[in-house]
Design an enzyme around this catalytic site. Structure first.
Site, PDB file in Angstrom:
ATOM      1  CB  SER A 102     -47.507 -12.955  10.094  1.00  0.00           C
ATOM      2  OG  SER A 102     -46.409 -12.875   9.229  1.00  0.00           O
ATOM      3  CE  LYS A 176     -43.653  -9.934   8.369  1.00  0.00           C
ATOM      4  NZ  LYS A 176     -44.050 -11.327   8.504  1.00  0.00           N
ATOM      5  CE  LYS A 244     -51.271 -14.040   9.173  1.00  0.00           C
ATOM      6  NZ  LYS A 244     -50.984 -15.458   9.490  1.00  0.00           N
TER       7      LYS A 244
END
Length: 301
Positions: A102, A176, A244
């Site tokens: 990520s 994402k 995050k």
């Protein structure tokens, strides 16, 4: 149909054998029957990798030097960046680096410049679905970068899930963030709703059965609500990892000059989880925030 001839030609290296990485690479090994080189800083994870048929290496440079496709799913921007830089330093032109971490879009865009100068290709390919879908090989995979490079490794990504080409470099990471902005707000709403139900004194299992086929329902709902009811916070997807992505989304929104008011609420809840020692529990644990705010206990005891 998988490209078995390409599988024989391409040497695959996998970096990051954690709770997501290990089942992901296990699917590559199981579905191809071929050796995959792997590295992790944890000797225990390397041992587990060897037990599933992987070829562990004790020096990551070996992967950078010998592999044509380098797949990484790593925890921090510093580690991600260092790995890509080392792949450029020790690798050869034509190599394809697939970052399934990520990673913030601005980090990906910066790394792409170095990779491109070396005559290599970088695909930002973050995943969604948690441990369960990693194990079943059914992850959502969002891939940005050179389209020809994507097509040449698409069959490998298909062993781990459903890859969708999202466009130019960085677009996978942005996609994402879209996914996790929405999922984060949805998770917060689920937690709030079930705390509300508990405070109102209605049966939570009945509530779930009555709503799971309504507009509130869906795969995430069906996965997380039973965990809330059982008070099962064993992580399938940790709040720390989701947080995050929320921070990455906030940073990118700032660069775009926009506000994300609903995401601000999600982040406030996740910050509370961090401050109160719950950052590494499953996302279902977000209900603890609402338990505290509503003075109620949610689920079975």
């Amino acid at each position: 149909m998988k490209n078995e001839e390409t599988d024989r030609e391409l040497r695959i290296g996998f970096l990051g054998l954690g709770v997501m990485g290990l089942p992901m690479v296990a699917n590559i090994i199981k579905k191809t029957g071929k050796a995959v080189s792997g590295f992790d800083v944890s000797k225990e994870r390397l041992k587990l990798f060897e037990e599933i048929g992987g070829d562990p290496v004790d020096n990551v440079e070996k992967i950078y030097k010998e592999c044509d496709v380098i797949i990484q799913i790593l925890p921090t921007h510093e580690i991600i960046s260092n790995s890509v830089k080392e792949a450029v330093r020790f690798g050869k032109p034509g190599n394809i680096i697939i970052d399934m971490s990520s990673t913030a879009p601005h980090i990906i865009l910066r790394l792409e410049e170095e990779v491109q100068r070396a005559g290599m290709f970088l695909l930002d390919s973050p995943v969604s679905g948690g441990n369960g879908k990693a194990a079943s090989g059914s992850l959502a995979i969002m891939v940005g970068g050179n389209e020809a490079a994507f097509e040449s490794v698409k069959h490998i990504l298909e062993y781990m899930g459903e890859p969708v080409y999202t466009g130019s470099i960085g677009s996978g990471s942005v996609t994402k963030l879209v996914n996790n902005i929405i999922a984060g707000a949805y998770l917060a709403a689920i937690a709030e709703g079930y705390a509300f139900a508990a405070k109102a004194g209605i049966d939570l299992k009945t509530t779930f059965n009555a709503t799971k086929l309504g507009f509130a329902g869906g795969p995430l709902y069906s996965d997380k609500v039973p965990k809330i009811i059982r008070r099962d916070y064993e992580p399938g997807a940790r709040i720390a990892v989701h947080r995050k992505d929320i921070l990455n989304a906030k940073a990118y929104a700032h660069a775009l000059g926009i506000d994300l008011p609903v995401t601000d609420v999600t982040l406030r809840i996740m910050d509370w989880m961090k401050d109160n020692g719950y950052i590494d529990v499953d996302q279902a644990g977000m209900v603890k925030y609402f338990e505290e705010k509503m003075s109620v206990q949610v689920g079975e005891f």
